[in-house]
Design an enzyme around this catalytic site. Structure first.
Site, PDB file in Angstrom:
ATOM      1  N   GLY A  11       0.819  -1.201   0.000  1.00  0.00           N
ATOM      2  CA  GLY A  11       0.000   0.000   0.000  1.00  0.00           C
ATOM      3  C   GLY A  11       0.855   1.254   0.000  1.00  0.00           C
ATOM      4  O   GLY A  11       2.089   1.184   0.003  1.00  0.00           O
ATOM      5  N   THR A 123      -5.659   5.747  12.968  1.00  0.00           N
ATOM      6  CA  THR A 123      -5.977   6.893  12.124  1.00  0.00           C
ATOM      7  C   THR A 123      -6.399   8.069  12.986  1.00  0.00           C
ATOM      8  O   THR A 123      -6.900   7.886  14.111  1.00  0.00           O
ATOM      9  CB  THR A 123      -7.112   6.552  11.135  1.00  0.00           C
ATOM     10  OG1 THR A 123      -7.545   7.744  10.462  1.00  0.00           O
ATOM     11  CG2 THR A 123      -8.317   5.965  11.855  1.00  0.00           C
ATOM     12  N   LYS A 151     -11.452   1.062  13.149  1.00  0.00           N
ATOM     13  CA  LYS A 151     -10.098   1.349  13.609  1.00  0.00           C
ATOM     14  C   LYS A 151     -10.064   1.623  15.115  1.00  0.00           C
ATOM     15  O   LYS A 151      -9.123   1.218  15.814  1.00  0.00           O
ATOM     16  CB  LYS A 151      -9.520   2.545  12.851  1.00  0.00           C
ATOM     17  CG  LYS A 151      -9.378   2.328  11.346  1.00  0.00           C
ATOM     18  CD  LYS A 151      -8.406   1.217  11.009  1.00  0.00           C
ATOM     19  CE  LYS A 151      -6.970   1.657  11.134  1.00  0.00           C
ATOM     20  NZ  LYS A 151      -6.027   0.612  10.656  1.00  0.00           N
ATOM     21  N   GLY A 276     -22.215  11.172   7.982  1.00  0.00           N
ATOM     22  CA  GLY A 276     -21.209  11.088   9.031  1.00  0.00           C
ATOM     23  C   GLY A 276     -19.958  11.900   8.746  1.00  0.00           C
ATOM     24  O   GLY A 276     -18.887  11.603   9.288  1.00  0.00           O
TER      25      GLY A 276
END
Length: 316
Positions: A11, A123, A151, A276
């Protein structure tokens, strides 16, 4: 010489971190499930290093971890929009995958070596948004969407496993990362792709939400600083201090793309609302800076090269 396992090694952040570790002479055992967002062309590049090994595995079903000093978990489902459509993969990887890694670590035999430190990528979104000021590592978690909730859940699992099983950990909470090689669902590459297609860039909530931006290379350097400090059982925010509204980011992308000072208003669609939506993220990263880390990359200096890369390298 350190031995590190890096999940999600193909990634954006994982690949920058993998290269840094390899260049330091560390032995790297890379794990990646090769999802749609993986940069598979990096496999032969990394395999040129004698100190690199690779396995294709899903962290949620992984059954083996080699002896190592650190398990660095960068693997994750990370796109908020996808999580709003369907959160199943996010629970599978971000929650189930982390639990599996924790259990693989705690069950390792201790007669060969100490258990590895689990260094986990969280995060900034676990804190939720903040209108003014900045979140510190002591703030209560208040996620706003399925991605950030998954997370936050993994962060809680790590803290619980550490207390129950006496495992060592480090949790890092980086802000928005950017750089070459990011899959075109994130703001910079998807904006370039829409410009290539002659379509308007959809900006959520009229482009007013603010984000911090940090180059993936600086994030990787932060992880190296944490490892080299030897600190464990700590949480570190990784920010860098560069903040701007999404509409400002897109305006810069448009100017880089066309190489002139035109305004982006003709290239954006401001009518989309995201469920959200967080209006602003901001992190206090003074704890990390106390280790001697600071960002090296400048957003405005890097953006032109990144835009040029995506103009010349189409990605599905």
């Amino acid at each position: 010489m350190k031995l590190v396992v890096i999940t999600g090694c193909l990634g954006l952040i994982g690949s920058h971190l993998t290269k840094k570790c390899l260049d330091l002479g560390w032995q790297v055992y890379g794990i990646d499930s090769l999802t749609y967002a993986a940069n598979q062309h990096l496999i032969p590049f990394f395999q040129r290093y004698d100190n690199f090994a690779f396995v294709k595995e899903d962290i949620a079903t992984l059954s083996y971890l080699p002896d190592c000093d650190y398990v660095i978990n960068v693997a994750a489902e990370s796109h908020v929009g996808n999580s709003i459509v369907d959160s199943e993969d996010f629970i599978h990887t971000n929650v189930g995958g982390v639990k599996n890694l924790l259990d693989l670590i705690r069950k390792k035999q201790k007669n060969v070596d100490d258990l590895p430190v689990f260094l986990h990528f969280s995060t900034d979104e676990v804190y939720g948004d903040i209108a003014e000021g900045s979140h510190t590592e002591l703030d209560i978690l208040n996620p706003s969407n399925p991605y950030s909730a998954s997370k936050a859940c993994s962060d809680m699992l790590i803290l619980a496993w550490a207390r129950t099983y006496k495992m060592k950990y480090a949790i890092v909470r980086p802000t928005n990362n950017y750089g070459v090689g990011q899959y075109p669902e994130k703001l910079i590459p998807i904006s370039v792709k829409m410009l290539q297609r002659g379509k308007k860039i959809k900006l959520h909530d009229e482009g007013e939400p603010s984000r911090n931006w940090l180059h993936a290379d600086d994030t990787a350097s932060a992880v190296i600083a944490i490892i080299e400090s030897g600190n464990t059982n700590e949480i570190y925010n990784i920010a860098g201090g560069f903040e701007q509204k999404n509409k400002q980011t897109v305006n810069k992308i448009v100017q880089c793309y066309f190489e002139d000072e035109r305004d982006s208003k003709d290239y954006v669609d401001l009518g989309f609302k995201r469920e959200g939506q967080d209006v602003r993220y901001s992190l206090d990263d003074s704890k990390l800076r106390a280790l001697g880390w600071e960002p090296k990359k400048n957003f405005d200096d890097e953006l032109q090269n990144i835009v040029e890369y995506y103009k010349n390298n189409f990605k599905w």
